[in-house]
Design an enzyme around this catalytic site. Sequence first.
Site, PDB file in Angstrom:
ATOM      1  N   HIS A  56       0.848  -1.205   0.000  1.00 53.67           N
ATOM      2  CA  HIS A  56       0.000   0.000   0.000  1.00 53.67           C
ATOM      3  C   HIS A  56       0.876   1.245   0.000  1.00 53.67           C
ATOM      4  O   HIS A  56       2.065   1.205   0.326  1.00 53.67           O
ATOM      5  CB  HIS A  56      -0.922   0.021   1.226  1.00 53.67           C
ATOM      6  N   ASP A 115       0.569   5.108   1.739  1.00 56.25           N
ATOM      7  CA  ASP A 115      -0.212   5.572   2.880  1.00 56.25           C
ATOM      8  C   ASP A 115      -1.333   6.532   2.481  1.00 56.25           C
ATOM      9  O   ASP A 115      -1.121   7.517   1.749  1.00 56.25           O
ATOM     10  CB  ASP A 115       0.704   6.242   3.916  1.00 56.25           C
ATOM     11  N   HIS A 135       4.637   0.194   0.170  1.00 56.98           N
ATOM     12  CA  HIS A 135       5.345  -0.608   1.162  1.00 56.98           C
ATOM     13  C   HIS A 135       4.465  -1.710   1.729  1.00 56.98           C
ATOM     14  O   HIS A 135       3.244  -1.716   1.532  1.00 56.98           O
ATOM     15  CB  HIS A 135       5.924   0.281   2.273  1.00 56.98           C
ATOM     16  N   ARG A 181       4.291   6.189  13.517  1.00 60.44           N
ATOM     17  CA  ARG A 181       4.405   6.863  12.232  1.00 60.44           C
ATOM     18  C   ARG A 181       3.885   8.285  12.328  1.00 60.44           C
ATOM     19  O   ARG A 181       2.887   8.549  13.000  1.00 60.44           O
ATOM     20  CB  ARG A 181       3.568   6.096  11.198  1.00 60.44           C
TER      21      ARG A 181
HETATM   22  C1  OGA Z   1       3.010   2.474   8.064  1.00 62.70           C
HETATM   23  C2  OGA Z   1       3.298   1.082   7.708  1.00 62.70           C
HETATM   24  C3  OGA Z   1       4.928  -0.625   8.012  1.00 62.70           C
HETATM   25  C4  OGA Z   1       5.533  -1.382   9.132  1.00 62.70           C
HETATM   26  O1  OGA Z   1       3.457   2.896   9.134  1.00 62.70           O
HETATM   27  O2  OGA Z   1       2.367   3.169   7.266  1.00 62.70           O
HETATM   28  O3  OGA Z   1       2.755   0.592   6.759  1.00 62.70           O
HETATM   29  O4  OGA Z   1       6.492  -2.110   8.864  1.00 62.70           O
HETATM   30  N1  OGA Z   1       4.212   0.479   8.464  1.00 62.70           N
HETATM   31  O5  OGA Z   1       5.046  -1.286  10.250  1.00 62.70           O
HETATM   32 MN    MN Z   2       1.816   2.242   5.578  1.00 63.80          MN
END
Ligand code: OGA
Ligand code: MN
Length: 292
Positions: A91, A93, A250, A265
């Site tokens: 995805h 974000d 990611h 995040r």
């Molecule tokens: C995010 C996400 C990936 C992770 O924080 O947007 O997708 O490895 N994190 O936690």
């Molecule tokens: Mn993410």
Amino acid sequence: MLLTPITGTFGAELSGERVADGIDGAWLSRQLVDHRLLVLRDQHLTHAQQVQLARELGEPTPAHPVVPGHPDHPEILVLDGAQGGRNARWHTDVTFMPAPPAASVLVGDVMPAFGGDTMWADTRTAYERLSPAVQAAIDTLEAVHRISPLAYWGEPFDTALGRDDAQRLFDDAAKVPPVIHPVVRVHPVTGRKNLFVNPGFTTHIVGMSRIESDGLLRLLYEHATQPELVLRHRWRAGDVVIWDNRATMHYAVDDYGAAQRCMRRVTIRGTTPVGPSGAESRLVTDPLVSVR
Ligand code: OGA
Ligand code: MN
């Protein structure tokens, strides 16, 4: 600061500085746009320092349009594997909003002894490595994106959350209207084209049958996630990874079972995406366009 490339196409590790001691935000922003992803190891930022680092890159957004933020730091979204925060799906974000974040700043707080890596795909190189015929075919296309609780909490999501929390999340997500984005996004800083569809939030390509849309999206996803375009980060607690959310997608690898994994995040406000023909992202106003 020393910059070491991570793959043949994108990502760089910055070393030699503690960013908490201060960093040149304009320089950092340029490196982020050039490399699409920056790894800063062993930074051990406090929550306030993480928000401060995000401020060097732009304006932090509230943690998330639907999911509540950290009680003391409304910009911080906590992702705890034990609370269903696993994100094991490719995805980009928050692309279910008309102006998705420009970048994300992720801190690893508690990492499992093994597993729990994150993968990123380079969607700029992905676009550039498509054949000219496919590039031309997708340059004018648009796609519908919408939030699905499944994108965050896995399937079935009511096993990771309590039944009531799952229902609340589902109801809140259902209120967020779908948006239309260009399938190819012109990067607002570099002017380069990027693939801008993702399996987490893109439901379908506008004006195509289900067979056409599913088939074309599958082709684009398989192309963009080929190993040559993917970077995999093995976390150590205290690491920071910053990515350009306009030029990457990611995937959090969910291979750590019941071990603890906790991330936080901050996203940085982005602009409205624009396609090669100048078409801009917008809310879906015609309900027939969003049916899927
Ligand atoms: C995010 C996400 C990936 C992770 O924080 O947007 O997708 O490895 N994190 O936690
Ligand atoms: Mn993410």
